[in-house]
Design an enzyme around this catalytic site. Structure first.
Site, short mmCIF file in Angstrom:
data_model
loop_
_atom_site.label_atom_id
_atom_site.label_comp_id
_atom_site.label_asym_id
_atom_site.label_seq_id
_atom_site.Cartn_x
_atom_site.Cartn_y
_atom_site.Cartn_z
CB CYS A 120 -0.94 -0.01 1.21
SG CYS A 120 -2.35 1.12 1.03
CB CYS A 122 -1.95 4.75 3.47
SG CYS A 122 -1.73 3.21 4.38
CB CYS A 130 -4.57 3.73 -0.14
SG CYS A 130 -4.92 3.51 1.62
CE LYS A 201 -7.62 -1.40 4.62
NZ LYS A 201 -6.29 -0.98 4.11
NE ARG A 211 -6.89 4.73 9.26
CZ ARG A 211 -8.08 5.10 8.83
NH1 ARG A 211 -8.67 6.15 9.37
NH2 ARG A 211 -8.69 4.42 7.87
NE ARG A 223 -6.41 5.83 4.39
CZ ARG A 223 -5.56 5.54 5.37
NH1 ARG A 223 -5.86 4.63 6.27
NH2 ARG A 223 -4.41 6.18 5.46
CD GLU A 239 -14.72 -4.14 -3.78
OE1 GLU A 239 -13.66 -4.58 -4.27
OE2 GLU A 239 -15.02 -2.93 -3.80
CE LYS A 254 -6.89 -3.82 8.14
NZ LYS A 254 -5.69 -3.19 7.55
CB SER A 280 -4.87 -1.87 15.45
OG SER A 280 -5.78 -0.98 14.80
#
Length: 333
Positions: A120, A122, A130, A201, A211, A223, A239, A254, A280
């Site tokens: 990625c 980002c 991204c 995602k 982040r 995003r 997707e 995710k 996270s």
């Protein structure tokens, strides 16, 4: 049969019997452990919002890799925190970028480990998005250019494969990213390198601590124009279906915990290996509650990870990986 002929507790009577009939088995081989690598020397810096997770400089990374191997975990996911950021994320595809350095080093220290490289832009862009950002002349707003971004994502993936990554894990959610990366890898001679696609995602509030760890928060906007709406589930099928058609080798959902229904749906619809990302905030909430003595951390973690596997995950990316692996072996942490 009516009670008392049918007694379900017979198969729960002892630990041995419960183990014999257990339907879902969790093992260390199921886990991928994320690691954050940064520049500098003698850096092992705990991430404030993720207790027990650290930034490592290259000279401190080996000790972490040795601990991963000792824990029984067999796969790692490498994230880089660069020294330099710019509008095009050039550090992401630099041959000597921090992720590329880490891949080569980990391969030399522990060649048996499977190395997954996050693909990625980002954390490498100064705007935190991204992809490539430009001003839309019609609206006067900044937008992420999908197709220009694909070109740089391909360069990133190829540089990671060249460094020795076993699996490329593109997390950007640009349309057509799997096709572009598959074609780029094949053209560069890396047709054997697998793609673990972040297929589904969501634009989730569960990414906050990450982040903080990756220094990747958007500097403007959000995003939501490229990550999925948390309210949608049929879109997840579209997707994932696109990624399968474009050549993905694995599919991912995710975050995991709030999206177990989506995980189950993909398991029923597709026959590729399915990855759940235990993200996270899911990790940090458990750590915070455990630190306050409100929960049994070992019990909560193993139950949660088992739930993800029961829902359909073949592989789980989790910051709990080392501890969970040791708990599964009966060790204290």
């Amino acid at each position: 049969m009516a009670f008392p002929i049918t007694r379900h507790r017979r198969l729960r009577r002892t630990a041995g019997i419960r183990g014999m009939v257990r339907e879902t088995l969790l093992t260390a081989e199921d886990f991928i452990y994320p690691i954050f690598v940064t520049h500098g020397t003698n850096v092992k810096e705990e991430i404030p919002s993720m207790p027990g997770v650290y930034h490592f400089s290259m000279d401190r990374l080996e000790e972490e890799i040795r601990d991963v191997v000792a824990s029984g975990v067999r796969s790692v996911l490498l994230f880089g925190v660069p020294e330099h950021k710019d509008s095009i994320g050039s550090s992401a595809y630099d041959r000597d970028g921090i992720v590329q350095q880490a891949i080569r080093a980990v391969k030399s220290w522990a060649p048996e480990l499977v190395i997954v490289a996050d693909t990625c832009l980002c954390q490498f862009t100064d705007h935190g998005h991204c992809g490539i950002v430009h001003q839309d002349t019609a609206s006067g707003t900044a937008v992420v250019d999908n197709d220009q971004s694909l070109e740089l994502l391909v360069r990133t993936a190829v540089s990671q494969a060249e460094a020795g990554a076993d699996i490329i894990a593109p997390s950007n959610m640009m349309d057509g990213f799997v096709h572009a990366i598959r074609s780029g890898l094949d053209d560069a001679g890396y047709s054997d390198i697998a793609i673990m696609s972040y297929s589904v995602k969501y634009a989730s509030a569960f990414y906050g601590p990450f982040r903080d760890a990756a220094h990747s928060a958007p500097q403007f906007g959000d995003r939501k124009t490229y990550q999925m709406d948390p309210a949608n589930v049929r879109e997840a099928i579209r997707e994932a279906d696109s990624d399968v058609a474009e050549g993905a080798d694995m599919l991912m959902v995710k975050p995991a915990l709030a999206y177990l229904d989506v995980l189950r749906l993909l398991k029923e619809q597709f026959d590729l290996p399915l990855v759940a990302y235990n993200v996270s905030a899911e990790y940090s909430m458990v750590k915070a509650a455990a630190a306050n003595g409100w929960i049994n951390e070992r019990g909560i973690v193993l139950e949660t990870l088992t739930g993800m596997k029961r829902a359909g995950a073949d592989i789980i990316i989790t910051y709990h990986a080392k501890d969970a692996s040791r708990w599964l072996r009966g060790e204290e942490v």
